[in-house]
Every structure is written in structure tokens, then in C-alpha cells.
Design an enzyme around this catalytic site. Structure first.
Site, PDB file in Angstrom:
ATOM      1  N   CYS A  54       0.759  -1.080   0.078  1.00  0.00           N
ATOM      2  CA  CYS A  54      -0.059  -0.032   0.009  1.00  0.00           C
ATOM      3  C   CYS A  54       0.958   1.174   0.000  1.00  0.00           C
ATOM      4  O   CYS A  54       0.387   2.248  -0.075  1.00  0.00           O
ATOM      5  CB  CYS A  54      -1.025  -0.055   1.179  1.00  0.00           C
ATOM      6  N   ASN A  55       2.175   1.221   0.475  1.00  0.00           N
ATOM      7  CA  ASN A  55       3.235   2.194   0.439  1.00  0.00           C
ATOM      8  C   ASN A  55       3.994   2.219  -0.756  1.00  0.00           C
ATOM      9  O   ASN A  55       4.842   3.481  -1.001  1.00  0.00           O
ATOM     10  CB  ASN A  55       3.884   2.286   1.714  1.00  0.00           C
ATOM     11  N   HIS A 102      18.769   0.479  -1.618  1.00  0.00           N
ATOM     12  CA  HIS A 102      17.377   0.942  -1.430  1.00  0.00           C
ATOM     13  C   HIS A 102      16.536  -0.264  -1.054  1.00  0.00           C
ATOM     14  O   HIS A 102      15.938  -0.485  -0.088  1.00  0.00           O
ATOM     15  CB  HIS A 102      16.631   1.710  -2.655  1.00  0.00           C
ATOM     16  N   SER A 112      10.242   2.542   5.459  1.00  0.00           N
ATOM     17  CA  SER A 112       8.700   2.518   5.863  1.00  0.00           C
ATOM     18  C   SER A 112       8.138   3.800   6.329  1.00  0.00           C
ATOM     19  O   SER A 112       8.883   4.673   6.848  1.00  0.00           O
ATOM     20  CB  SER A 112       8.470   1.406   6.742  1.00  0.00           C
ATOM     21  N   GLU A 117       9.074  -0.927  11.292  1.00  0.00           N
ATOM     22  CA  GLU A 117       7.951  -1.762  11.328  1.00  0.00           C
ATOM     23  C   GLU A 117       8.527  -3.030  10.696  1.00  0.00           C
ATOM     24  O   GLU A 117       9.416  -3.007   9.617  1.00  0.00           O
ATOM     25  CB  GLU A 117       6.524  -1.204  10.608  1.00  0.00           C
ATOM     26  N   GLN A 123       6.155  -8.799   3.434  1.00  0.00           N
ATOM     27  CA  GLN A 123       5.670  -8.273   2.129  1.00  0.00           C
ATOM     28  C   GLN A 123       6.728  -8.620   1.113  1.00  0.00           C
ATOM     29  O   GLN A 123       6.519  -8.918  -0.097  1.00  0.00           O
ATOM     30  CB  GLN A 123       5.323  -6.817   2.326  1.00  0.00           C
TER      31      GLN A 123
END
Lengths: 359, 282
Positions: A54-55, A102, A112, A117, A123
Site C-alpha cells: 500500500c506504500n 534501497h 517505511s 515496522e 511483504q
């Protein structure tokens, strides 16, 4: 092992794109196969790995030949039907060692939205498994991704990056664990049916709390919350009788006067014997008289206490970021050097990939 | 070269250093906000235990019995007892920092006893007469003191955790402490273990006393009797819910401090020293 000409990262993340922009670029699981199929059909792409959360949406690819960066970028925009000019504004591109660094930062949780987190590592692993299923990762990306897992685990074990919870709900869970050690034998009472109380109960449930009871001045709201979190409900009139049977009490009502007075808590303690009682007061004005926190075996935390701990933990994490970056950079450099020794061109200078956004 | 020919104090110094290194490594990890390796700490403590056992064994061979003939030996044996219990019950309790605190207490007590040469200056050769039951009584008694030592350590950890939760301080060592419930359970188990061992020791000692009343030093009798009574009272008050958890922890810490002060009379028999042999290493 075939030495890749270059490693490219192109994509976008919460650092450069709004949530609306990220929504349009997100890659649904049902379209992953189609995405990989199209990407690897490009003659410039050897291996590829896509991380879509989602990010962020990030495409890692080993590439060769002319116009490779342009080809991958164009494919990404076309596939997601995103305007190229808009994408140029929000994209992030890295190549070679920068791209590896990266990837390591992302896996370790440095990049994040909530620094440190741990969910992101899971993920990345899921995305890796998808890529393996599609057969798009070869020896280069395999090695780099595996190294990123190792680096992330090292950071989690040897630094304070992931230490301490940074939301009030998870801070409350941490405190409960400090008191009870494990939550599967604790009984939780929720007074009031507010959102913050619900979040706290869900967090407690996720860490093993099984017996949860909801009570409220309005019976219907208590029943609704109880149903949504899989708990029991009871009328608030029986509170005096049952309070002593609970180990954790989460209170978040809008009552103008304290629900749990000192006398009420003292009476409950007599029933509890030596077992500790954890009181979480999420209400403003407060639901629990502050004097209850001075009682033996009673640990009282209000919303300011929880927020303060969360803020301290976040500050602590941020102080660790710089140190973690240095460690991850060194690990990334070693990983990249192992598969891609510096090559010197005929003119005697090192070949570099230009990843400047094309106009 | 036979290593067992090394002087007993050399082994005991090595043991003390091993405990100190274990403690130092854990302190260093905590200060640097790193998770200390519990395995490394456990191994270092175990190595210290083997070294200490060797030193005490050499003493025992020379004495012809359990080496608790002077204050130095009593302190060494008490630490040895606490370490035995830590190595046995420590993994079962699964309490973080128990090894840290145990190695800290062990290194302080052993180093102090080694540095205080006067504690090891006189030696009573006839402590146990020829009755092996008396030796067993003494050894069990010291083991009970070891349990009370571990009880004091877990009580200190409880006090720190309670302070941390009440005052909302979670930095440094506070973030690593075990849960209140786990510490409370460990305290009660150690209290019961210590009392059981001490009761057994007292029972054996009582029969010996009936046989030869002159052999029991009144001071020793009084101090052990008081120790036993004090711990029984603590347990009784706790079971009757008349002693708050925090107060129980403080009481166990203070009681162990008093126990340490009574070690000198405990190491005496009813008979006067028959010989002053000085340290065995001399």
C-alpha cells in the site's frame, strides 16, 4: 553466474506519491502474472522482481542494452495507465549499488512510513515468492533479495530499530505483556465502545487475549462492539460484581465523571488477591480515578502515558536510523560487489548507468 | 602437568573472573542497547561453576569434608549453591536477566571474599566430626541459602519492574526485565525451595543436637532458627494476603542481607577451633 549489466529500480512510494496516486499504481495480485509476462518480454530485461504494497510499487530489474530504463518506465506507465508526465513527477529511480541499498533499506523497514515496522519484511518475502512462481528472478536478484533478508534480520536483532511500539494500542499490549507475560490467560474488560478502545482490544486479541467482555452505558453499542471483536457483552450494572474477575480493563467512555472510582477499584482488588490489575484509561475526561494507580499490584495508564511512550519509542527508532543506514550501505556494497565487480571501460573510466528521469 | 595441583584459590580466582566476565559482557550489551547473548552468559557462568567446584573440591579433599570452615569458604559455598540452582532452575524459569543478576552477585561476593584475606585466615578442622549426616546437613543448609540468594535476586528484579511500570520508565535495563507475574511465581517457588531445604537441614541438625548438645554453637543455632522463622513468617503472611507483593520483595532482599551477616556464626561448630592452619593455598 551471468554478470548483469545493470540493476535498475523504478517505482514510487509514500515518499513521493500521494495515496491516490499510489492507488492507481498498485498492482493487484490477480494481475501479477500479466505484469511479469509483459515486463520480461522486453528484450532489455533479464530478471525482474516487483514489490507492491500500500506504500510502494517498486520494480527491480537487471537490464542491458540501450533505452532499457526508458523501456521499463514506459511499460510501467502503460500497464497501469498512468500519465507519463505525472509519473515523472512521483517516480523514484535508482541503479546498481543505489538500487541494492534501497532494497536493503526497504526490507529492514528504514524506508517505511512507520520506521522500523516489521510487516514490510513479510511483504518483501511474499513478493519474492510470487516472482519465483513466475520464474522471473535469476541468480542475481535471488542473491540480492536473500542478502536483503539477512541484512533486515541482522538489523532487527542487533539494533534498536524495531524496539518499542509506536501506537497507543500496541504500547498498551506491550505493557500488558510486561505485567502478565502472556495474554492467553488474561480476562479483558472493555468499558465504552469507542474507536480507540476497539483498536486496543483488537491489538490485545492479536497477541493472544481470548476472554474479552464489553460493557457500556448503552447496551446496544456494547453488543455491537462485542459482536465486531468476537467478545461477550454484559450490562454495566454488574460492573461492581465482575470487575475483580478481570485482569485488564480498557475504559474509553465519554462519562464526565470517573467510572472506576478509587473505592470501586479497591473493592475489586479484594476479590483478586495477589493478581495484578492493568487499567488502561483512554478517556478524556478520565474514566479512572488517578489514585487507583497508587494501589499495590495496580498499574494505571492514561492516554497521555501511552502516547508519551509511543513518542519516546519513535524518537528512539529515529536515532537508530542513521546507524542502520551505514550498516545496510556496507552490506549492500558487499553484496553488489560480489556479483558485479567494478568494470572499467576501454577508456579507463567506470561505466555508470544514467537513471535521470527522461523528459 | 596436573591441573589439580594448582592452588585452590587460583581456581576460585578464575571462577570469580569468569562470573565477572559474564556480568561485564551483559552490562556492556545493555549499555549499548544490544540484546546480550543468554547462551554466552549461561556458558560463562557454567565455566565459572566448574572452576569454583574444582577449587572447593581441592579444599574439601584437604579438609576431609565440605569446605565451609571459615567465612571465606561459607561465602564461596553460598555462591556455588546459588549458581547450582541457577543452572538447574534458570532455564526452567526462563527469566530474562536472571543470569545477569546472578553473575553480578556471584562475581561481587566471590571477589570480595577472595580480596578479604582475613576471612580465610583461620580454619576449623573438626567442623563435622566423623558424622556424614552433619556434613549433609551443612551442605543442604548452604543450598537453602543459595535458594534465598536467588530469591533476593528475583525480588530485586520484581522491585525494579514494579518501579518501572509504576513510574513509566522503560529505558536501559527496565526494558529487558521479565513480567511481574513471572517474577512473582519465581519468588514463591524459590521461597518454598529454600524453606524446604532449610527445614530438611534443620531436621538433620536437630537429631545431631539431641546426640551431642555441646557440639552446637548457640549463636549458630539461634541464627539459623531465626532465619527459618523469618522465612516461614514471610510465606505465612504472603499466603494470608497480609504482605503486599512489593513489600514481600523488599523483605526477601533485606532478609538475605541479614542472612549474609549471620554467615560467620553459621560456619562455627560448638567446639573451639582445634587448629589454625591459615589458607590452604599457603
Amino acid at each position: 553466474m551471468k554478470v548483469p549489466e545493470h540493476l535498475l529500480l523504478v517505482g514510487t512510494s509514500h515518499r513521493t506519491a500521494t495515496v491516490a496516486q499510489r492507488e492507481r499504481l498498485s498492482l493487484d495480485v490477480s494481475r501479477v502474472a500479466e505484469f511479469y509476462s509483459g515486463l520480461n518480454a522486453l528484450p532489455q530485461v533479464d530478471e525482474s522482481f516487483v514489490l507492491s504494497t500500500c506504500n510502494r510499487l517498486e520494480v527491480y530489474a537487471t537490464i542491458q542494452g540501450a533505452n532499457a530504463v526508458e523501456a521499463v518506465t514506459r511499460f510501467l506507465c502503460d500497464f497501469n495507465q498512468v500519465d507519463r508526465e505525472e509519473f515523472e513527477q512521483i517516480q523514484q529511480r535508482h541503479s546498481d549499488l543505489d538500487a541494492v541499498h534501497h532494497l536493503f533499506d526497504v526490507a529492514a523497514g528504514i524506508d517505511s512510513q512507520i520506521v522500523g515496522e516489521a510487516e514490510i519484511l513479510g511483504q518483501v518475502k511474499e513478493a519474492y515468492i510470487l516472482a519465483i512462481d513466475q520464474g522471473t528472478v535469476g541468480s542475481t536478484l535471488n542473491r540480492l533479495i536473500q542478502k536483503s533478508f539477512q541484512a533486515a534480520k541482522w538489523i532487527r536483532t542487533h539494533t534498536a530499530l524495531g524496539e518499542g511500539q509506536i501506537s497507543t494500542a500496541t504500547v498498551a499490549v506491550d505493557l500488558a505483556l510486561k505485567i502478565f507475560g502472556r495474554l492467553d490467560r488474561t480476562r479483558v474488560l472493555v468499558i465504552g465502545a469507542g474507536e480507540i478502545g476497539e483498536k486496543t482490544v483488537r491489538a490485545l486479541r492479536s497477541r493472544g487475549a481470548r476472554e474479552v467482555t464489553v460493557t457500556s452505558r448503552t447496551e446496544a453499542t456494547a453488543e455491537a462492539l462485542a459482536a465486531s471483536v468476537g467478545a461477550d457483552s454484559e450490562p454495566i450494572e454488574v460492573l461492581d460484581r465482575t470487575l475483580g474477575t478481570f485482569d485488564i480493563v480498557v475504559s474509553s467512555t465519554s462519562s464526565p465523571v470517573p467510572i472506576l472510582t478509587l473505592a470501586r477499584v479497591e473493592a475489586a482488588l479484594k476479590r483478586r488477591g495477589r493478581h495484578p490489575l492493568f487499567l488502561i484509561d483512554l478517556a478524556v475526561p478520565r474514566d479512572i480515578e488517578p489514585g487507583a494507580g497508587d494501589l499495590d499490584n495496580v498499574y494505571l495508564y492514561n492516554i497521555d502515558d501511552l502516547s508519551g511512550i509511543a513518542a519516546e519509542n519513535l524518537a528512539q527508532r529515529n536515532t537508530e536510523v542513521a546507524r542502520c543506514r551505514v550498516i545496510l550501505e556496507e552490506r549492500a556494497r558487499r553484496a553488489w560487489s560480489a556479483i558485479h565487480p567494478p568494470r572499467i571501460s576501454e577508456s579507463g573510466t567506470r561505466t555508470e548507468l544514467s537513471v535521470r528521469p527522461s523528459s | 602437568m596436573d591441573f589439580l595441583d594448582f592452588p585452590d584459590r587460583l581456581w576460585l580466582w578464575a571462577a570469580a573472573l569468569s562470573y565477572a566476565v559474564a556480568f561485564g559482557l551483559a552490562v556492556s550489551s545493555i549499555v549499548r542497547r544490544r540484546q546480550h547473548s543468554r547462551t554466552t552468559l549461561f556458558v560463562l557462568v557454567a565455566v565459572g561453576f566448574v572452576l569454583q567446584t574444582t577449587g572447593l573440591y581441592q579444599r574439601g579433599m584437604v579438609m576431609g569434608g565440605c569446605p565451609i570452615g571459615n567465612k571465606f569458604e561459607v561465602v564461596q559455598f553460598l555462591v556455588w549453591s546459588a549458581i547450582v540452582l541457577f543452572l538447574i532452575v534458570g532455564p526452567a524459569f526462563r527469566l530474562t536477566l536472571l543470569g545477569f543478576f546472578t553473575s553480578g552477585l556471584a562475581s561481587v561476593l566471590t571477589l570480595v571474599s577472595l580480596a578479604a584475606s582475613s576471612w580465610d585466615s583461620a580454619h576449623r578442622s573438626s567442623l563435622f566430626s566423623e558424622n556424614p549426616w552433619i556434613e549433609f546437613h551443612a551442605a543442604i543448609g548452604m543450598l537453602s541459602y543459595g535458594a534465598f540468594g536467588l530469591l533476593a535476586i528475583t525480588s530485586a528484579m520484581y522491585v525494579l519492574q514494579d518501579y518501572s511500570l509504576k513510574r513509566k520508565r522503560f529505558t536501559g535495563i527496565f526494558r529487558l526485565l521479565p513480567s511481574i507475574v513471572a517474577l512473582e511465581q519465581a519468588k514463591i517457588r524459590l521461597l518454598l525451595l529454600g524453606l524446604t531445604l532449610l527445614s530438611l537441614s534443620l531436621g538433620i541438625g536437630y537429631f545431631y543436637f539431641l546426640q551431642d548438645q555441646d557440639a552446637v554453637n548457640p549463636m549458630k543455632f539461634a541464627s539459623i532458627g531465626l532465619t527459618w522463622t523469618a522465612y516461614v513468617m514471610v510465606l505465612t503472611l504472603r499466603q494470608a494476603r497480609l504482605l503486599r507483593s512489593n513489600l514481600l520483595a523488599w523483605t526477601c532482599i533485606v532478609l538475605f542481607g541479614l542472612v549474609l551477616l549471620t554467615l560467620d556464626p553459621v560456619s562455627r561448630s560448638g567446639q573451639e577451633p582445634s587448629a589454625t592452619t591459615g589458607t590452604l593455598s599457603e
